[in-house]
Write an enzyme that holds these catalytic residues in place. Structure first.
Site, PDB file in Angstrom:
ATOM      1  N   HIS A  85       0.827  -1.207   0.000  1.00 20.81           N
ATOM      2  CA  HIS A  85       0.000   0.000   0.000  1.00 20.81           C
ATOM      3  C   HIS A  85       0.862   1.259   0.000  1.00 20.81           C
ATOM      4  O   HIS A  85       0.594   2.208  -0.746  1.00 20.81           O
ATOM      5  CB  HIS A  85      -0.953   0.005   1.190  1.00 20.81           C
ATOM      6  CG  HIS A  85      -1.863  -1.165   1.235  1.00 20.81           C
ATOM      7  ND1 HIS A  85      -2.600  -1.511   2.351  1.00 20.81           N
ATOM      8  CD2 HIS A  85      -2.169  -2.106   0.290  1.00 20.81           C
ATOM      9  CE1 HIS A  85      -3.302  -2.598   2.102  1.00 20.81           C
ATOM     10  NE2 HIS A  85      -3.056  -2.974   0.851  1.00 20.81           N
ATOM     11  N   HIS A 242      -9.067  -2.110  -5.143  1.00 21.45           N
ATOM     12  CA  HIS A 242      -8.010  -2.480  -4.207  1.00 21.45           C
ATOM     13  C   HIS A 242      -6.998  -3.412  -4.863  1.00 21.45           C
ATOM     14  O   HIS A 242      -5.794  -3.283  -4.622  1.00 21.45           O
ATOM     15  CB  HIS A 242      -8.574  -3.140  -2.951  1.00 21.45           C
ATOM     16  CG  HIS A 242      -7.479  -3.426  -1.959  1.00 21.45           C
ATOM     17  ND1 HIS A 242      -6.959  -2.454  -1.137  1.00 21.45           N
ATOM     18  CD2 HIS A 242      -6.761  -4.548  -1.714  1.00 21.45           C
ATOM     19  CE1 HIS A 242      -5.978  -2.967  -0.418  1.00 21.45           C
ATOM     20  NE2 HIS A 242      -5.844  -4.234  -0.748  1.00 21.45           N
ATOM     21  N   HIS A 269      -0.601 -10.659  -5.515  1.00 21.40           N
ATOM     22  CA  HIS A 269       0.803 -10.405  -5.199  1.00 21.40           C
ATOM     23  C   HIS A 269       1.744 -11.405  -5.878  1.00 21.40           C
ATOM     24  O   HIS A 269       2.784 -11.027  -6.410  1.00 21.40           O
ATOM     25  CB  HIS A 269       1.022 -10.455  -3.684  1.00 21.40           C
ATOM     26  CG  HIS A 269       0.180  -9.484  -2.926  1.00 21.40           C
ATOM     27  ND1 HIS A 269       0.180  -8.134  -3.186  1.00 21.40           N
ATOM     28  CD2 HIS A 269      -0.692  -9.668  -1.897  1.00 21.40           C
ATOM     29  CE1 HIS A 269      -0.644  -7.530  -2.357  1.00 21.40           C
ATOM     30  NE2 HIS A 269      -1.193  -8.437  -1.577  1.00 21.40           N
TER      31      HIS A 269
END
Length: 320
Positions: A85, A242, A269
């Site tokens: 983030h 997101h 990821h």
């Protein structure tokens, strides 16, 4: 042509401190963001350890886990988790150099998004430095497949992202988002998008000793086809926003701003980082260029050496 405002490196104008909790430990976590000299890059320091373990470089070569979040570590095994983030916000705001001091193994999760980091950047501001930016230019397509999921990079004149997710629930279903990365776009459309997960998965993680800090204050909790958060979602498609935020943060681990298109389908990821590994494994697939503000041109500087690998990445099942 590169605009002068984008051709020089940037750092923070001042230090700024943020505090919260670690999403897995549930313990207090504090991070201090410091300005850094040109060509420093983004470097993490563990202030709770005796020697600080300076030099955990925020590059894909330092990634050691991608199952629950993105984790970077040094050769000794000292690590910092949930870096994605902050990395997304740094990339979006064009911040090339910063030292990130963390007082434990986890970044504070804040509200599950990157909004607090954006607010911090806008609070202290950024400064332009004297050195030219080095940019990674994608020269040919590179792709990683995993079942029906994939991630790929291909040539593009800007930093562009096209992200699609597909979940077997009517609440999410298939969602897509496409954008050219910029500070304004990131602030308006991505920075407030929160992490999410099924409550059954969270309960399983609790039983395993993880996600102790997970709550409705820092994530979207899903039960069946319902959102349990009293205020619901911030956008109807907050879920893909997101995932796109995560992709921006993970791709920033290239160590340079990227000129290229990143596209993913059912990614996360693991795939994001795997695409970077595939790109750097093929020297003909990219070049590093330095932007020159005086001539408004670019100068090739070759295939720069990033930090040495610290360990083989532990790629496991994806989670948001």
């Amino acid at each position: 042509m590169a605009r002068a405002g984008h051709a020089l490196q940037k750092t923070l104008a001042d230090s700024v401190c943020l505090s919260g909790i670690g999403v897995h430990s549930g313990e207090p976590a504090t991070v201090v963001l410091y300005p850094a000299e040109p060509n420093t890059g983004i470097v993490f320091i563990r202030s709770d350890l005796e020697d600080g373990h300076a030099g955990i470089s925020a590059t894909f070569r330092a990634v050691t886990a991608t199952e629950l979040c993105t984790v970077v570590a040094d050769r000794s095994g000292a690590s910092v988790s949930t870096v994605e983030h902050l990395m997304a916000a740094l990339a979006a705001y064009g911040i090339d150099n910063a030292v990130i001091e963390v007082d434990g193994p986890e970044m504070p999760i804040m509200d599950g998004s990157a909004a607090a980091f954006v607010e911090a950047f806008e609070q202290v501001g950024t400064v332009t430095q004297s050195s030219g930016r080095r940019v990674l230019r994608v020269l040919k397509p590179v792709r990683v497949d995993s079942g029906d999921a994939f991630g790929e990079l291909e040539p593009w004149p800007t930093a562009r992202f096209e992200v699609t997710i597909a979940f077997d629930t009517d609440l999410i279903g298939t969602q897509s988002i496409e954008f050219e990365l910029s500070p304004g776009l990131f602030r308006r459309e991505l920075s407030r998008a929160r992490t999410f997960g099924r409550i059954s998965d969270v309960e399983r993680l609790w039983a395993m000793g993880f996600a102790k800090g997970s709550s409705l204050d820092n994530s979207i909790a899903i039960a069946g086809d319902r959102v349990l958060n009293p205020d619901g979602t911030r956008w109807e498609d907050e879920f893909v926003r997101h995932k796109a935020l995560d992709a921006v943060g993970d791709i920033a681990l290239a160590g340079y701003p990227i000129q290229g298109l990143y596209r993913s389908y059912k990614g996360g990821h693991r795939i994001n980082v795997a695409v970077l590994k595939a790109l750097f494994a093929d020297p003909s697939a990219y070049e590093i260029v330095e932007l020159d503000t005086r001539r408004e041109t670019v100068r090739e500087v070759g295939h720069a050496e990033l930090g040495a690998a610290v360990a083989a990445a532990a790629y496991g099942p994806e989670r948001s």
